[in-house]
Enzyme design. Structure first.
Site, PDB file in Angstrom:
ATOM      1  N   GLY A  18       0.833  -1.189   0.000  1.00  0.00           N
ATOM      2  CA  GLY A  18       0.000   0.000   0.000  1.00  0.00           C
ATOM      3  C   GLY A  18       0.866   1.236   0.000  1.00  0.00           C
ATOM      4  N   HIS A  34      -1.930   0.267   8.673  1.00  0.00           N
ATOM      5  CA  HIS A  34      -0.658   0.933   8.393  1.00  0.00           C
ATOM      6  C   HIS A  34      -0.873   2.213   7.576  1.00  0.00           C
ATOM      7  CE1 HIS A  34       3.779   0.607   7.420  1.00  0.00           C
ATOM      8  NE2 HIS A  34       3.367   1.426   6.457  1.00  0.00           N
ATOM      9  N   GLU A  35      -1.673   2.121   6.521  1.00  0.00           N
ATOM     10  CA  GLU A  35      -1.877   3.282   5.647  1.00  0.00           C
ATOM     11  C   GLU A  35      -2.658   4.388   6.351  1.00  0.00           C
ATOM     12  OE1 GLU A  35       0.078   3.334   3.214  1.00  0.00           O
ATOM     13  OE2 GLU A  35       0.465   1.184   3.243  1.00  0.00           O
ATOM     14  N   CYS A  76       7.860  -0.847   5.640  1.00  0.00           N
ATOM     15  CA  CYS A  76       7.269   0.387   5.135  1.00  0.00           C
ATOM     16  C   CYS A  76       8.150   0.925   4.015  1.00  0.00           C
ATOM     17  CB  CYS A  76       7.165   1.405   6.275  1.00  0.00           C
ATOM     18  SG  CYS A  76       6.468   2.992   5.777  1.00  0.00           S
ATOM     19  N   LEU A  77       7.524   1.359   2.947  1.00  0.00           N
ATOM     20  CA  LEU A  77       8.286   1.942   1.840  1.00  0.00           C
ATOM     21  C   LEU A  77       8.992   3.227   2.252  1.00  0.00           C
ATOM     22  CD1 LEU A  77       5.765   1.349  -1.084  1.00  0.00           C
ATOM     23  CD2 LEU A  77       7.832   0.027  -0.535  1.00  0.00           C
ATOM     24  N   GLN A  85       3.303   9.597   1.568  1.00  0.00           N
ATOM     25  CA  GLN A  85       4.509   8.903   1.133  1.00  0.00           C
ATOM     26  C   GLN A  85       5.004   9.371  -0.231  1.00  0.00           C
ATOM     27  OE1 GLN A  85       2.776   4.872   2.309  1.00  0.00           O
ATOM     28  NE2 GLN A  85       4.982   4.608   2.674  1.00  0.00           N
ATOM     29  N   HIS A 145      -0.373   6.407   8.411  1.00  0.00           N
ATOM     30  CA  HIS A 145       0.327   7.429   7.623  1.00  0.00           C
ATOM     31  C   HIS A 145      -0.516   8.697   7.496  1.00  0.00           C
ATOM     32  CE1 HIS A 145       4.059   5.688   6.290  1.00  0.00           C
ATOM     33  NE2 HIS A 145       3.453   4.599   5.831  1.00  0.00           N
TER      34      HIS A 145
END
Length: 188
Positions: free
Chosen positions: A46, A139-140, A96-97, A51, A143
């Protein structure tokens, strides 16, 4: 469509709460298309708007649910409902990216549901219990609230993660983003 640079830990966009999308404009549609392409290029589960440096309250996802079915989509103005108990599985590593190359066991609720809208303004509901998708939804949304998964780690694990970030030299070099079209996350 464009692959956008992914912001990394220390970037201001990752520390701020997002703004509600009031209208789906051409700019929002372009952002979503770019985020899908960026997430695919980075092989992510995701990707939230912060991000890629945007303050809009939306995210895209592409990962398996508890049944092993690949689910893809976008959720605009998501509202998260956590389902089931909070669990810490030492065998399940979350990454995480925006903290590329690192991963740690992270306590998450077993399931999650998000409601919001899609690009057409239609209501959307995404739910999963026990799959990667359930973790990705939580998680998203984190963010979008200005929080990284590292904020959920135990103090010792958080220190370990921050030491790893320092060891990679990101802070010393002032690196605040990476380009998934040029690098892989583990080589940043």
């Amino acid at each position: 469509m464009t692959i956008r640079p992914i912001t990394m830990i220390g970037h201001r966009a990752l520390e701020q709460r997002t703004r509600k999308v009031r209208e789906v404009t051409d700019d929002i549609r372009t952002l979503v298309a770019d985020m899908i392409e960026t997430n695919d290029a980075a092989d992510g589960a995701g990707l939230a708007a912060p991000q890629v440096g945007s303050r809009w309250r939306l995210f895209v996802y592409a990962c398996e649910d508890a049944t092993g079915t690949l689910r893809r989509g976008v959720v605009i103005n998501p509202v998260l409902t956590r389902l089931g108990p909070l669990e810490l599985d030492e065998e399940t590593i979350e990454g995480c990216l925006s903290v590329p190359g690192e991963g740690y066991p992270t306590a998450r609720h077993r399931g999650a549901r998000v409601t919001g809208t899609d690009l057409e303004g239609e209501p959307v509901e995404v739910e999963d219990t026990g799959g990667v998708l359930a973790r990705a939804l939580q998680h998203e949304v984190d963010h979008l609230e200005g929080s990284l998964y590292l904020d959920r780690l135990s103090p010792a694990r958080r220190r370990e993660a921050l030491d790893a970030v320092t060891a990679r030299g990101w802070r010393a070099r002032g690196v605040l983003s990476w380009d998934p079209s040029r690098l892989t996350a583990d080589r940043v």
